[in-house]
Design an enzyme around this catalytic site. Structure first.
Site, PDB file in Angstrom:
ATOM      1  N   SER A 104       0.858  -1.179   0.000  1.00  0.00           N
ATOM      2  CA  SER A 104       0.000   0.000   0.000  1.00  0.00           C
ATOM      3  C   SER A 104       0.894   1.227   0.000  1.00  0.00           C
ATOM      4  CB  SER A 104      -0.952  -0.036   1.210  1.00  0.00           C
ATOM      5  OG  SER A 104      -1.875   1.029   1.157  1.00  0.00           O
TER       6      SER A 104
ATOM      7  N   HIS B 290      -2.819  -1.030  -3.291  1.00  0.00           N
ATOM      8  CA  HIS B 290      -3.964  -0.152  -3.055  1.00  0.00           C
ATOM      9  C   HIS B 290      -3.826   1.103  -3.901  1.00  0.00           C
ATOM     10  CE1 HIS B 290      -4.385  -2.055   1.213  1.00  0.00           C
ATOM     11  NE2 HIS B 290      -4.820  -2.851   0.262  1.00  0.00           N
TER      12      HIS B 290
ATOM     13  N   ASP C  37      -4.046  -4.875   5.957  1.00  0.00           N
ATOM     14  CA  ASP C  37      -4.387  -5.762   4.840  1.00  0.00           C
ATOM     15  C   ASP C  37      -3.180  -6.638   4.519  1.00  0.00           C
ATOM     16  OD1 ASP C  37      -5.925  -6.867   2.834  1.00  0.00           O
ATOM     17  OD2 ASP C  37      -5.593  -5.229   1.409  1.00  0.00           O
TER      18      ASP C  37
END
Length: 202
Positions: free
Chosen positions: A19, A46, A139
């Protein structure tokens, strides 16, 4: 070092999630992959949902392997780098094909690293390597747990090296890791393990 050498632990798929700080980390990792890598590589990063991804071109300029966005029902081919499309979850079906999903975001993210990793664990079992890179949320932690529970390998970027350490720390705390590595060490091991596997099978 790897807790399970690739020479006795065949890896057919490498799944990588990141991310915040992930573009730089993935660029470095992809740049070091050998041109004759036999495993497929699948990336979830992301990204903003409402704009086309520039990542295939960006990564393709730095990677010796072909780089493309994964397509729904596309068979997974070795020696290819696949990217999740913006605003779609990327899953792997038991037949080792991709599936795209518009299900609700998970951990506020779509695509979800966890969903890719968990589906990869089901499809590839011991033949998958999951890598969690820099990021600012958790995540990937549940997904890495699924990979390691299925007998696959789990690597995590050294938190002190990551631009955003929250994601690597969450993965280590929840899933553990076979190795916690710098990006340079990851590329070194991937290249040397791939070579060792080729020599063993020759």
């Amino acid at each position: 070092m790897l807790s399970i050498p690739f020479s006795s632990h065949q890896i057919d798929l490498i799944v990588i999630g990141g991310s915040a700080g992930g573009i730089q980390a993935m660029s470095e990792l992809l740049e070091g992959l050998p041109a004759n890598l036999s495993a497929a590589v699948t990336l979830v990063l992301h990204m903003p949902p409402n704009r086309p991804s520039l990542l295939p071109d960006l990564f393709g300029r730095r990677c010796k392997l072909p780089v493309k966005e994964a397509e729904d029902k596309e068979p997974i081919m070795p020696g290819t780098v696949y990217l999740a499309s913006p605003d779609y979850h990327l899953l792997i079906e038991p037949e080792r094909r991709f599936a795209l999903s518009c299900d609700e975001p998970l951990n506020f993210s779509r695509p979800s690293i966890d969903m890719l990793f968990e589906s990869a664990a089901m499809a590839y079992r011991t033949a998958v390597l999951g890598i969690v890179l820099s990021g600012a949320n958790s995540d990937g932690a549940a997904g890495l747990t699924a990979i390691r529970s299925a007998g696959g390998l789990g690597w995590v970027q050294l938190p002190s090296e990551a631009q955003a350490a929250a994601m690597p720390i969450a993965a280590i705390d929840r899933a553990g890791a076979d190795s916690v590595l710098t990006l340079g060490k990851m590329t070194e091991l991937l290249a040397s393990a791939h070579t060792a596997a080729k020599e063993t099978n020759a």
